[in-house]
Each structure stands twice: as structure tokens, then as C-alpha cells.
Design a protein around this motif. Structure first.
Motif, PDB file in Angstrom:
ATOM      1  N   GLY A 279       9.191  53.038  11.444  1.00 37.88           N
ATOM      2  CA  GLY A 279       8.002  53.239  10.275  1.00 37.88           C
ATOM      3  C   GLY A 279       8.702  53.329   8.723  1.00 37.88           C
ATOM      4  O   GLY A 279       9.556  53.703   8.480  1.00 37.88           O
ATOM      5  N   ASP A 280       7.501  53.363   8.238  1.00 39.86           N
ATOM      6  CA  ASP A 280       8.234  53.145   6.530  1.00 39.86           C
ATOM      7  C   ASP A 280       8.251  54.640   6.122  1.00 39.86           C
ATOM      8  O   ASP A 280       8.812  54.857   4.893  1.00 39.86           O
ATOM      9  N   GLY A 281       7.554  55.606   6.694  1.00 42.37           N
ATOM     10  CA  GLY A 281       7.994  57.162   6.235  1.00 42.37           C
ATOM     11  C   GLY A 281       6.892  57.779   5.395  1.00 42.37           C
ATOM     12  O   GLY A 281       6.798  58.945   5.473  1.00 42.37           O
ATOM     13  N   GLU A 282       6.352  56.806   4.374  1.00 43.66           N
ATOM     14  CA  GLU A 282       5.413  57.619   3.247  1.00 43.66           C
ATOM     15  C   GLU A 282       4.387  58.564   4.058  1.00 43.66           C
ATOM     16  O   GLU A 282       3.849  59.641   3.429  1.00 43.66           O
ATOM     17  N   GLU A 283       3.745  58.030   5.167  1.00 44.19           N
ATOM     18  CA  GLU A 283       2.636  58.714   5.812  1.00 44.19           C
ATOM     19  C   GLU A 283       3.001  60.089   6.411  1.00 44.19           C
ATOM     20  O   GLU A 283       2.067  60.941   6.641  1.00 44.19           O
ATOM     21  N   HIS A 284       4.076  60.055   6.844  1.00 46.01           N
ATOM     22  CA  HIS A 284       4.645  61.543   7.312  1.00 46.01           C
ATOM     23  C   HIS A 284       5.592  62.164   6.489  1.00 46.01           C
ATOM     24  O   HIS A 284       6.515  62.864   6.944  1.00 46.01           O
TER      25      HIS A 284
END
Length: 374
Positions: A279-284
Motif C-alpha cells: 500500500g501507499d502508506g498515508e492512510e495508516h
């Protein structure tokens, strides 16, 4: 300063138990001025003033108390040249001793790591208390052969996992900050912020050197050589750029999802998981669970474990692995039942699309301490 309401997210399935106090602490941190997001990972549990197993982003300011006192605490994994069939955990448990000052050249070790001395070099190469450990492991199963081979790992060779931090250095740095600012923030462009960040970065580097020194001591004790596969930090604050802006990323007991593979350990009586972030990481908040997470407080664990087990019974695990821990309070506090189920924690991350499991690792020898409390 960020004017939009901060996002609060908890990544945990309905089957995962998260204590209400941990949620309260997460929401309280999200309400601090300048906060952009607060993310609780599946190992979320209450901490001193702020939850553990969480990551936070802010703009314009950052909060040292959200990093905590063990700045730079993290985990390193070493691939050993020792075949699993030659493991001698019972013999190692009888003789391995990591207490006392390391006999090597501490300043040279730090210099090689690009870190200047801190005055805490007598603790270099020591594990410390709490949930810190050094653990010799074997490969239980490989779930992603391609990723496993990319790390140049072998199924018939042992591994060494080291979990430790900056020892007294991080506490010293946080105390100096709290004495002047309490739980307050630091403006990113202030002299106070630059001073803290310089000391913070020193502690992060010192902790990494400490894990390498611990690994060297263990490898010498078991008669092996090794190669560092990864080393990640769980407690830090770093500048971060995201879509549409930039700010600060705090991790308080959280593994990074933006630095390659990580190991998420269970208790000393459970598997550890080598995982690949997705995943891209920003949401977590670019973070993952850093372990199983405590289920019981230390006081509660001591009381319950003393009713159920003798100290000797806790020196062997369900994996038949050996535990070195001569501090009886710590032995009970860190007993496997005091932690959440690691398969559920990792399962939550898999279900959320945040990781892919590369391999599971089983304990052979877990080293905590030779010291006894008076």
C-alpha cells in the motif's frame, strides 16, 4: 498550522480486543494543536500519557512526548551462518551472558555507525528491561519464497532478532524536554526543536549501534557469524512529505511501512512474522504493528502468572524453547499470556491489505536478563 479536523483510525478487526483507555489516549492525542492524524495499529494498548502501537502526523509542530523515553527503540534481524541442526539452546541458555559493559571499543563501534559518544556507553550492548530481548530463531515456514530469497535467507539457517533501544540516553533526552516544556509541542522552526531533533537523531543512531553490539555479543556466545538483514526504529519523530503537504510523523511503538520488510514478533512463546509492507502508506500513517501488544498490565500479569505458574515453568515455552530471565518480576510480567495473539495482530494487517507474510520464525532461545532484583 493544520486547520482541518484530524483523522482518527484504528486498524483492528472486531475479533481484536483493544482497551478503552488506549482509544481514549489515541483520541486525546488527535485533539492536540497541529495534529493531522492519529492511527492505532492492531497492537494498540495504553502507555504513559500516549498509547503504544500508534502513529501520528502533525503539521508545523511536533510532540516529543508522543515518541516517549526510549527514542530509537527498534528491532534488527541477523541471518546467522549456523545451521538449524546445530542449535544448542539449552547449552546457550546456561552460558550466554549479556550483562555488564561490553568489552569491545564502544567509541569505535559508535564511530562506525556515524554516532558520537553520549556518556551512556557503559550500557552499549545491553538489552535492558521491559519487553526488550535478543532471540535466536529458526525458520518455521516460508509463505513467499520470492521475497524470502530476495533477502538472501535460507530455510536451514538460524536467525537472530534483537529488540532494544537507546537505554538511558532516550530517557535523559525526554526528561530534559519535559522539564522545560511538559507535554507541549515544539514549533518546527524553533531553536528548541533543532536542539531536540539533534539529540533525538543521536539516540536513534545510538540505539541502532546498540542492537548491532548486542547481536555481536550473542553471535560470539553461540559461536556464529551473521549478516544484518534489516534494522527498523519503532519510536521516533521524522519529517514526512505526503500528497499536498509535509509535516511530522511520530511513531510510538510502531514499525515503519516505508522502509522495506519488517519483523513483527509475538511473545517469547509465539511465532514472529517477517512481513513485506503493502500500500501507499498515508492512510495508516506509514506504519505497522511492532509486536503483539500487551493484553495485561505488568501488575496484572505478575498477579495472574504467579497464581498459575512457577518461575521454572516459564523458562520453557510451548515451542520447547529456552528463556533466560533471572528477574522473577520480569519473568511473570513478560509471560506469553500477558500479550495479544500475534496471529490475530498480523491477520488484521493482512486483512487490511497492509502486509504480505514472507515467513514465520519460531523461538529457540530468548534472552531477557541475568540480573536479579533485590
Amino acid at each position: 498550522m493544520n486547520s482541518t479536523p484530524p483523522r482518527v483510525r484504528v486498524i483492528a478487526s472486531p475479533q481484536s480486543w483493544v482497551e478503552g483507555e488506549a482509544l481514549r489516549q489515541l483520541e486525546a492525542a488527535a485533539r492536540l494543536p497541529g495534529m493531522r492524524s492519529a492511527v492505532g495499529l492492531p497492537d494498540l494498548h495504553p502507555g504513559k500519557g500516549a498509547p503504544v502501537g500508534a502513529a501520528f502526523t502533525s503539521q508545523g509542530v511536533f510532540y516529543p512526548f508522543l515518541v516517549g523515553n526510549d527514542i530509537g527503540c527498534g528491532m534488527g534481524l541477523w541471518a546467522l551462518d549456523l545451521p538449524a541442526r546445530k542449535a544448542k539452546p539449552e547449552r546457550w541458555a546456561a552460558r550466554l551472558d549479556l550483562e555488564g559493559p561490553w568489552e569491545g571499543d564502544a567509541e569505535a563501534m559508535l564511530a562506525d555507525a556515524g554516532v558520537r559518544p553520549s556518556g551512556f556507553e557503559a550500557s552499549l550492548g545491553t538489552v535492558g528491561g521491559g519487553n526488550h530481548f535478543a532471540e535466536v530463531q529458526r525458520v518455521e515456514a516460508v509463505h513467499d519464497a520470492t521475497a524470502f530469497q530476495a533477502l538472501k535467507l535460507e530455510t536451514d539457517r538460524l536467525l537472530l532478532l534483537v529488540h532494544s533501544g537507546s537505554r538511558g540516553l532516550g530517557e535523559h533526552i525526554l526528561r530534559a524536554h519535559v522539564d522545560r516544556h511538559g507535554a507541549g509541542s515544539l514549533a518546527e522552526d524553533s531553536a528548541e526543536a533543532r536542539t531536540y531533533l539533534a539529540r533525538h537523531d543521536q539516540a536513534v543512531g545510538w540505539a541502532r549501534a546498540n542492537r548491532a553490539t548486542i547481536a555481536e555479543r550473542v553471535m560470539r556466545g553461540v559461536g556464529a557469524a551473521g549478516r544484518r538483514v534489516l534494522d527498523v526504529c519503532h519510536n521516533s519523530v521524522t519529517p514526512k512529505t505526503w500528497e499536498g503537504g509535509r509535516g511530522w510523523l511520530h511513531r510510538k511503538g510502531a514499525a515503519p511501512s516505508d522502509q522495506g520488510p519488517v519483523v513483527i514478533p509475538g511473545s517469547r512463546g509465539a511465532l514472529s512474522y517477517l512481513v513485506l509492507p503493502l500500500g501507499d502508506g498515508e492512510e495508516h500513517a506509514y506504519s505497522l504493528a511492532h509486536g503483539a501488544g500487551r493484553k495485561w498490565t505488568r501488575t496484572h500479569a505478575r498477579e495472574r502468572m504467579r497464581e498459575r505458574f512457577t518461575p521454572d515453568a516459564l523458562l520453557r515455552t510451548s515451542f520447547k524453547s529456552h528463556v533466560v530471565c533471572e528477574d522473577r518480576d520480569l519473568l511473570f510480567e513478560e509471560a506469553p499470556p500477558a500479550y495479544k495473539a500475534i496471529d490475530r495482530v498480523v491477520g488484521d494487517l493482512v486483512d487490511a491489505g497492509l502486509v504480505r507474510v514472507v515467513a514465520t520464525l519460531a523461538p529457540l532461545l530468548t534472552y531477557k536478563t541475568r540480573s536479579q532484583r533485590e
